[in-house]
Design an enzyme around this catalytic site. Structure first.
Site, PDB file in Angstrom:
ATOM      1  N   SER A   1     -10.388   2.835 -16.152  1.00 20.24           N
ATOM      2  CA  SER A   1      -9.553   3.172 -17.398  1.00 20.24           C
ATOM      3  C   SER A   1      -8.799   4.592 -17.173  1.00 20.24           C
ATOM      4  CB  SER A   1     -10.558   3.274 -18.493  1.00 20.24           C
ATOM      5  OG  SER A   1      -9.782   3.792 -19.541  1.00 20.24           O
TER       6      SER A   1
ATOM      7  N   TYR B   1     -18.216   7.699 -22.922  1.00 19.07           N
ATOM      8  CA  TYR B   1     -17.466   6.439 -22.132  1.00 19.07           C
ATOM      9  C   TYR B   1     -16.930   6.754 -21.018  1.00 19.07           C
ATOM     10  CZ  TYR B   1     -14.327   3.025 -21.563  1.00 19.07           C
ATOM     11  OH  TYR B   1     -13.553   1.959 -20.925  1.00 19.07           O
TER      12      TYR B   1
ATOM     13  N   LYS C   1     -17.015   5.730 -16.691  1.00 25.54           N
ATOM     14  CA  LYS C   1     -15.795   4.989 -15.967  1.00 25.54           C
ATOM     15  C   LYS C   1     -15.757   6.080 -14.700  1.00 25.54           C
ATOM     16  CE  LYS C   1     -15.454   1.673 -18.203  1.00 25.54           C
ATOM     17  NZ  LYS C   1     -15.665   0.509 -17.528  1.00 25.54           N
TER      18      LYS C   1
HETATM   19  P1  NAD Z   1     -14.835  -6.509 -24.382  1.00 26.36           P
HETATM   20  O1  NAD Z   1     -16.130  -5.707 -25.217  1.00 26.36           O
HETATM   21  O2  NAD Z   1     -13.872  -7.226 -25.130  1.00 26.36           O
HETATM   22  O3  NAD Z   1     -15.451  -7.230 -23.114  1.00 26.36           O
HETATM   23  C1  NAD Z   1     -16.373  -6.446 -22.369  1.00 26.36           C
HETATM   24  C2  NAD Z   1     -17.442  -7.787 -22.547  1.00 26.36           C
HETATM   25  O4  NAD Z   1     -18.798  -7.320 -21.743  1.00 26.36           O
HETATM   26  C3  NAD Z   1     -18.104  -8.450 -23.644  1.00 26.36           C
HETATM   27  O5  NAD Z   1     -17.848  -9.723 -23.609  1.00 26.36           O
HETATM   28  C4  NAD Z   1     -19.418  -7.981 -23.795  1.00 26.36           C
HETATM   29  O6  NAD Z   1     -20.298  -8.790 -24.433  1.00 26.36           O
HETATM   30  C5  NAD Z   1     -19.968  -7.909 -22.371  1.00 26.36           C
HETATM   31  N1  NAD Z   1     -20.951  -6.920 -22.074  1.00 26.36           N
HETATM   32  C6  NAD Z   1     -21.406  -5.665 -22.329  1.00 26.36           C
HETATM   33  N2  NAD Z   1     -22.416  -5.365 -21.793  1.00 26.36           N
HETATM   34  C7  NAD Z   1     -22.864  -6.252 -21.221  1.00 26.36           C
HETATM   35  C8  NAD Z   1     -23.992  -6.545 -20.496  1.00 26.36           C
HETATM   36  N3  NAD Z   1     -25.127  -5.483 -20.261  1.00 26.36           N
HETATM   37  N4  NAD Z   1     -24.601  -7.676 -19.761  1.00 26.36           N
HETATM   38  C9  NAD Z   1     -23.637  -8.557 -20.094  1.00 26.36           C
HETATM   39  N5  NAD Z   1     -22.412  -8.354 -20.853  1.00 26.36           N
HETATM   40  C10 NAD Z   1     -21.919  -7.468 -21.366  1.00 26.36           C
HETATM   41  O7  NAD Z   1     -14.027  -5.150 -23.656  1.00 26.36           O
HETATM   42  P2  NAD Z   1     -12.446  -5.352 -22.898  1.00 26.36           P
HETATM   43  O8  NAD Z   1     -11.437  -4.504 -23.508  1.00 26.36           O
HETATM   44  O9  NAD Z   1     -12.372  -6.614 -22.476  1.00 26.36           O
HETATM   45  O10 NAD Z   1     -12.921  -4.435 -21.456  1.00 26.36           O
HETATM   46  C11 NAD Z   1     -13.390  -4.788 -20.351  1.00 26.36           C
HETATM   47  C12 NAD Z   1     -13.716  -3.904 -19.519  1.00 26.36           C
HETATM   48  O11 NAD Z   1     -12.241  -2.982 -19.198  1.00 26.36           O
HETATM   49  C13 NAD Z   1     -14.741  -2.735 -19.923  1.00 26.36           C
HETATM   50  O12 NAD Z   1     -15.288  -2.242 -18.716  1.00 26.36           O
HETATM   51  C14 NAD Z   1     -13.807  -1.631 -20.434  1.00 26.36           C
HETATM   52  O13 NAD Z   1     -14.687  -0.375 -20.267  1.00 26.36           O
HETATM   53  C15 NAD Z   1     -12.425  -1.863 -19.467  1.00 26.36           C
HETATM   54  N6  NAD Z   1     -11.575  -1.061 -20.136  1.00 26.36           N
HETATM   55  C16 NAD Z   1     -11.123  -1.530 -21.360  1.00 26.36           C
HETATM   56  C17 NAD Z   1      -9.945  -1.054 -21.941  1.00 26.36           C
HETATM   57  C18 NAD Z   1      -9.246  -1.565 -23.146  1.00 26.36           C
HETATM   58  O14 NAD Z   1      -8.509  -0.756 -23.976  1.00 26.36           O
HETATM   59  N7  NAD Z   1      -9.616  -2.869 -23.548  1.00 26.36           N
HETATM   60  C19 NAD Z   1      -9.255   0.114 -21.268  1.00 26.36           C
HETATM   61  C20 NAD Z   1      -9.804   0.388 -20.008  1.00 26.36           C
HETATM   62  C21 NAD Z   1     -10.817   0.120 -19.588  1.00 26.36           C
HETATM   63  C1  WQD Z   2      -3.428   4.446 -29.360  1.00 28.68           C
HETATM   64  C2  WQD Z   2      -2.549   5.569 -30.363  1.00 28.68           C
HETATM   65  C3  WQD Z   2      -3.884   7.012 -31.603  1.00 28.68           C
HETATM   66  C4  WQD Z   2      -5.473   3.667 -34.082  1.00 28.68           C
HETATM   67  C5  WQD Z   2      -8.332   4.028 -25.984  1.00 28.68           C
HETATM   68  C6  WQD Z   2      -9.619   4.719 -25.249  1.00 28.68           C
HETATM   69  C7  WQD Z   2      -9.185   4.662 -23.652  1.00 28.68           C
HETATM   70  C8  WQD Z   2      -8.982   3.037 -23.522  1.00 28.68           C
HETATM   71  C9  WQD Z   2      -8.095   2.587 -24.463  1.00 28.68           C
HETATM   72  C10 WQD Z   2     -10.817   2.180 -22.610  1.00 28.68           C
HETATM   73  C11 WQD Z   2      -3.103   6.979 -30.269  1.00 28.68           C
HETATM   74  C12 WQD Z   2      -2.967   6.162 -32.446  1.00 28.68           C
HETATM   75  C13 WQD Z   2      -4.866   4.486 -33.133  1.00 28.68           C
HETATM   76  C14 WQD Z   2      -5.194   3.714 -35.577  1.00 28.68           C
HETATM   77  C15 WQD Z   2      -3.507   5.557 -34.804  1.00 28.68           C
HETATM   78  N1  WQD Z   2     -10.168   2.211 -23.572  1.00 28.68           N
HETATM   79  N2  WQD Z   2      -3.878   5.331 -33.636  1.00 28.68           N
HETATM   80  N3  WQD Z   2      -4.163   4.812 -35.622  1.00 28.68           N
HETATM   81  O1  WQD Z   2      -6.665   6.494 -27.623  1.00 28.68           O
HETATM   82  O2  WQD Z   2      -4.986   5.588 -26.149  1.00 28.68           O
HETATM   83  O3  WQD Z   2      -7.050   4.727 -25.757  1.00 28.68           O
HETATM   84  O4  WQD Z   2      -8.419   2.755 -25.631  1.00 28.68           O
HETATM   85  O5  WQD Z   2     -10.865   2.524 -21.486  1.00 28.68           O
HETATM   86  O6  WQD Z   2     -10.308   5.023 -23.015  1.00 28.68           O
HETATM   87  O7  WQD Z   2      -9.595   6.177 -25.712  1.00 28.68           O
HETATM   88  O8  WQD Z   2      -5.861   4.051 -27.658  1.00 28.68           O
HETATM   89  O9  WQD Z   2      -5.299   2.316 -29.334  1.00 28.68           O
HETATM   90  O10 WQD Z   2      -7.174   3.836 -29.963  1.00 28.68           O
HETATM   91  O11 WQD Z   2      -4.568   4.658 -29.786  1.00 28.68           O
HETATM   92  O12 WQD Z   2      -2.588   6.125 -35.231  1.00 28.68           O
HETATM   93  O13 WQD Z   2      -5.631   3.319 -36.422  1.00 28.68           O
HETATM   94  O14 WQD Z   2      -2.594   5.055 -31.583  1.00 28.68           O
HETATM   95  O15 WQD Z   2      -3.980   8.193 -32.155  1.00 28.68           O
HETATM   96  O16 WQD Z   2      -2.035   7.770 -30.397  1.00 28.68           O
HETATM   97  P1  WQD Z   2      -6.135   5.323 -26.898  1.00 28.68           P
HETATM   98  P2  WQD Z   2      -5.968   3.605 -29.298  1.00 28.68           P
END
Ligand code: NAD
Ligand code: WQD
Length: 347
Positions: A134, A158, A162
């Protein structure tokens, strides 16, 4: 074509990646414990792909569940040849309340998945893994756009999982050259599959901007709370690099191809390189949905940075991948999903 095991397979990013892999001709086995996703995702994947998903319900911290998933890959497709490890808990705020759950799930799950991959791979074969990292690993970025060689830090548990995940995988590579790792640093994934049949379905109040805006547009929430209007950005609201979920899914296909064809590890940003402010996202969503998104200016959210966007050059050079879809596509596809499934997979 090789068979890929997806952990966290029914989650938001994995479900779109699953489809992209099938479309590219790969075989897929999935495992998920449904702690943050719905079994109905599997029905939608079957409908969209015309194939019955190969799936095991189980926790990735449990060796036997992982063994069942690898056995299914062996039985159906002659063996799993790479893992994409999505399974993790991902709510930043929750991670500060329950840090040990995050370490147990995200670190414990990663280690158990690596052990299972090793157990099920012949001694002379590569150990291929794609890791969901991430942009959070950049902490408070010092320079924009962010390159992969920027300083790394964690600002919450969190983010620490990562950063540690990347470090564990880098250490494995140092100890054993069979490990081929692609750590993908996602920026802000948004949007949905253009069919409107799969998309993001957060439980409770959405933490992230786009799903919150979507719920305001569809009438489930009154207004968007804009967290902070005094950031060092053109309109004072936070700027982020939003990336369409289908572009992100394609990035995984490109990363897997890289591991198979180049046989080299890499750590790479997956973003567009372009930032949008909260107000720009709200306006784009109004345009895509034809609905009003009322705004309420609220205090800054603790831990938020002014701006965060990728330098996507390395992904273009190393993977031949770049994001193709723009903010209007992201909002239009999010809106199709949200308006056709106002209660997500449950209705
Ligand atoms: P999500 O929660 O939709 O998907 C994660 C999935 O993993 C879920 O279906 C959950 O049920 C499953 N899971 C969690 N723990 C588990 C376990 N112990 N065993 C089996 N299944 C398990 O989230 P996402 O947004 O699809 O994220 C996927 C990956 O990408 C994660 O590793 C997350 O940290 C990373 N990521 C997400 C974002 C984002 O903003 N969505 C950004 C950067 C990184
Ligand atoms: C985006 C912008 C908020 C909600 C997060 C995690 C990051 C990654 C992605 C997993 C910011 C603003 C948000 C709301 C708002 N996840 N905001 N009102 O914070 O960039 O990233 O998700 O790895 O680790 O920190 O994304 O979508 O939460 O926020 O004004 O109700 O929107 O302040 O500027 P962020 P976000």
């Amino acid at each position: 074509m090789p068979c890929i095991l997806l952990t966290g397979a029914t989650g938001y990013i994995a479900s779109h990646t699953w489809l992209a892999l099938l479309e590219a001709g790969w075989d897929v086995v999935g495992i998920d414990n449904f702690c943050n996703s719905s079994p109905r995702v599997l029905e939608r994947l079957a409908e969209l792909s015309g194939r019955v998903p190969s799936f095991v319900e189980g926790d990735v911290r449990d060796a036997q569940s992982l063994d069942r998933a690898f056995a299914l890959g062996q039985q159906r497709w002659g063996g799993v040849q790479a893992v994409v490890h999505f399974a993790a808990l991902k709510a930043v705020g929750e991670s500060t309340e329950k840090p040990l759950e995050y370490f147990a799930n995200n670190i414990g799950g990663l280690v158990a998945t690596c052990q299972a991959l090793q157990r099920h791979t012949a001694a002379d074969q590569p150990l291929r893994m794609v890791f969901s990292s991430s942009a959070t690993v950049y902490g408070k970025p010092e320079q924009l756009p962010i390159r992969e060689d920027a300083p790394l830090s964690a600002t919450n548990p969190y983010g620490a999982t990562k950063l540690m995940g990347e470090q564990i995988l880098a250490e494995l590579q140092r100890c054993d050259a069979r490990w081929l790792i692609a750590s993908l640093r996602y920026f802000n994934p948004v949007g949905a599959h253009p069919s409107g049949r799969i998309g993001e379905d957060p439980r409770g109040v959405p933490n992230n901007l786009m799903p919150y805006v979507a719920q305001v547009a569809v009438g489930q929430r009154e207004r968007l709370n804009v967290f902070g209007q005094d950031y060092d950005t053109p309109d004072g609201t936070g700027v982020r690099d939003y990336i369409h979920i289908c572009d992100l899914a394609d990035g995984h296909v490109a990363a897997l191809r890289h591991l198979f064809e180049q046989g080299r590890s890499l750590t790479v940003n997956l973003g567009t390189g372009r930032g949008y402010s909260v107000l720009e996202v709200a306006r784009a969503y109004e345009k895509a949905s034809g609905r009003e998104v009322p705004l309420h200016f609220a205090p800054r959210r603790p831990g938020d940075v002014d701006a965060c966007y990728a330098d996507p050059t390395l992904a273009a050079q190393a993977l031949g991948w770049r994001a193709r879809r723009d903010i209007d596509d992201m909002c239009a596809d999010s809106w199709r999903w949200q308006s056709q499934n106002p209660r997500g997979f449950n209705g």
